[in-house]
Design a protein around this motif. Structure first.
Motif: not given
Length: 138
Positions: A127-138
């Motif tokens: 698995a990979r886990v996003p960083p805390d400041d991750y924001e999905e690009v829509e």
């Protein structure tokens, strides 16, 4: 990596590689391994630490990454980057973990590149886990 000021740039590869940390499960064992200690994960952690010598990559030990069905297990993380969890590793995977961590430390986008990633880190990705400041690009 992006540096705001040229004076803040790392002076050598070890400083760049210090951005990455490898976390190794010391309680890992395979289903066929005995319950008693020392566990294979402990020996694996020692092999990873040895492979990291003089690279700048930090190696930390942890009691259980909860990936028991696919142990031996380790994770690679860095600030402002994803965290990667790997399984199905063995002592021969130690140099691959360090090579992957070094590759990851140099990634401008906080993602461990697929190209150049050692084979055990391709086949063993859990698995990979996003960083805390991750924001999905829509």
């Amino acid at each position: 990596m992006v540096f705001a000021d040229i004076a803040q740039q790392p002076e050598n590869d070890a400083e760049i590689d210090a951005a990455a940390t490898v976390i190794v499960c010391i309680t890992c064992r395979r289903p066929a391994d005995p319950e008693d200690f020392p566990r294979p994960g402990l020996a694996f952690a020692a092999a990873v630490a040895e492979a990291a010598t003089d690279t700048g990559v930090r190696v930390k030990r942890v009691r259980c990454l909860a990936n028991c069905k696919r142990g031996l297990s380790a994770a690679v993380r860095r600030e402002a980057g994803w965290t990667y969890i790997f399984g199905d590793l063995d002592a021969t995977s130690a140099p691959a973990l360090i090579a992957g961590a070094r590759l990851f430390a140099r990634a401008d986008d906080g993602v461990m590149p697929w190209r150049g990633r050692p084979q055990p880190l391709k086949t063993g990705l859990i698995a990979r886990v996003p960083p805390d400041d991750y924001e999905e690009v829509e």
